[in-house]
Motif scaffolding. Structure first.
Motif, short mmCIF file in Angstrom:
data_model
loop_
_atom_site.label_atom_id
_atom_site.label_comp_id
_atom_site.label_asym_id
_atom_site.label_seq_id
_atom_site.Cartn_x
_atom_site.Cartn_y
_atom_site.Cartn_z
N THR A 257 0.89 -1.29 0.09
CA THR A 257 -0.19 0.03 0.08
C THR A 257 0.79 1.14 -0.07
OG1 THR A 257 -1.89 -1.25 1.35
CG2 THR A 257 -1.72 1.29 1.21
N THR B 171 -5.19 2.65 6.86
CA THR B 171 -4.93 1.43 7.75
C THR B 171 -6.26 0.60 7.88
OG1 THR B 171 -3.32 2.51 9.00
CG2 THR B 171 -3.97 0.63 10.00
N GLN B 172 -7.40 1.21 8.22
CA GLN B 172 -8.71 0.62 8.01
C GLN B 172 -8.94 -0.09 7.02
OE1 GLN B 172 -11.98 3.17 8.80
NE2 GLN B 172 -13.21 1.59 9.78
N GLY C 174 -5.06 -2.46 6.23
CA GLY C 174 -4.15 -3.11 7.12
C GLY C 174 -3.03 -2.42 7.68
N ARG C 175 -2.14 -1.64 6.59
CA ARG C 175 -1.11 -0.89 6.76
C ARG C 175 -0.74 -0.09 5.48
NH1 ARG C 175 4.70 -2.97 7.81
NH2 ARG C 175 5.00 -1.07 6.91
N VAL C 176 0.30 0.60 5.66
CA VAL C 176 0.79 1.31 4.82
C VAL C 176 2.30 1.02 4.85
CG1 VAL C 176 1.44 3.72 3.90
CG2 VAL C 176 -0.74 3.42 5.02
N ASP C 177 2.69 0.86 3.53
CA ASP C 177 4.14 0.40 3.22
C ASP C 177 5.10 1.48 2.66
OD1 ASP C 177 4.23 -2.68 3.38
OD2 ASP C 177 2.43 -2.08 2.15
N PHE D 204 -3.90 8.54 6.94
CA PHE D 204 -3.34 7.21 7.42
C PHE D 204 -4.24 6.30 8.08
CE2 PHE D 204 0.56 9.40 6.00
CZ PHE D 204 1.20 8.60 5.49
N HIS E 17 4.73 -0.64 12.48
CA HIS E 17 4.27 -1.56 11.60
C HIS E 17 5.76 -2.10 11.05
CE1 HIS E 17 0.58 0.38 11.87
NE2 HIS E 17 -0.24 -1.11 11.47
N HIS F 87 3.26 5.90 11.87
CA HIS F 87 2.73 4.72 11.34
C HIS F 87 3.78 3.63 11.29
CE1 HIS F 87 -0.09 2.15 9.13
NE2 HIS F 87 0.98 1.94 8.38
#
Length: 254
Positions: free
Chosen positions: A13, A79-80, A83-86, A75, A134, A130
């Motif tokens: 993401t 995430t919602q 799941g996560r940001v890369d 963000f 993670h 974030h």
């Protein structure tokens, strides 16, 4: 171990500020086509929606990067949904008025700073927090050739883009313990609306006083540079990356 068809790797993401136009839009479309999730953030919802083209892996989040709470919301929503940001592509920016410093109004200076610098800080801060939670991530800050050498009558833009260099180095240094990597991406004369702000395609003012129609290169190639950096493993840092139109005034600015 090669993932089985029943257990494919999760899509990565990216959050893209200024995602509705120019290189932000081109990057979003390229990475969506390559299987990424893309979160398009910007002030104008209509351009974000148009850029996303209804792609199922695109998330449109209208947000003003000068508002830290709005950036935090980007963000949170990313995430919602995913799941996560890369990766963060910290891309939002404006050129501002093409004038010498004595003709630059305080209002114009404040506007350029609020978007190019405060906006970049807000997005980087949210991404850093974030990524600490993670296991790491990558921040790509859209600098400019003006982060290295100025263009004539570009004092506000140049000062803010030089500041991006300091931001990127600080992020890379402070992010080491958390596997957070930062890149300053300096792009010169990709074919976007920004070029019209200083006349590169009609005749940009040179240090000699002449006006020269400068070479450009396709947005798709700039987007490919972003994608290259984005997909690198976190074991690799790309501290600075410069890509320009072949033959454009750069060293010495003509």
């Amino acid at each position: 171990m090669t993932p089985s068809p029943e257990n494919p790797p999760a899509a990565r993401t990216i959050v893209i500020t200024g995602g509705g136009t120019g290189i932000g839009k081109a990057t979003a479309r390229l990475l969506l086509a390559r299987g990424w999730n893309a979160v398009l953030a910007g002030r104008t919802e209509a351009t974000l929606v148009q850029a996303a083209e209804g792609h199922p892996n695109a998330l449109v989040v209208p947000a003003d990067v000068t508002d830290p709470q709005a950036v935090d919301s980007v963000f949170a929503q990313a995430t919602q949904r995913f799941g996560r940001v890369d990766v963060l592509f910290n891309n939002a920016g404006i050129f501002g008025p093409a004038v010498a410093i004595d003709e630059l109004t305080s209002q114009a200076w404040d506007e350029v700073c609020s978007i190019n610098l405060t906006g970049a800080m807000n997005a980087a801060r949210a991404a850093f927090a974030h990524f600490k939670l993670h296991g790491g991530g990558r921040i790509i800050n859209n600098g400019s050739i003006s982060a290295q050498v100025p263009r004539v009558n570009s004092v506000a833009y140049t000062v803010t883009k030089h500041a991006i260099a300091g931001l990127t180095k600080s992020l890379e240094l402070d992010g080491r313990p958390y596997r957070i990597r930062a890149t300053q991406l300096d792009i010169g004369n990709t074919a976007s609306d920004l070029l019209d702000d200083f006349g590169a395609t009609q005749g940009a003012l040179q240090p000699s006083g002449q006006r020269v129609v400068e070479p450009t290169f396709p947005l798709a190639e700039a987007a490919d540079a972003v994608a290259y950096i984005a997909q690198m493993p976190l074991g690799t840092s790309i501290n600075q990356f410069t890509i320009t139109a072949g033959g454009m005034p750069y060293i010495g600015r003509g």
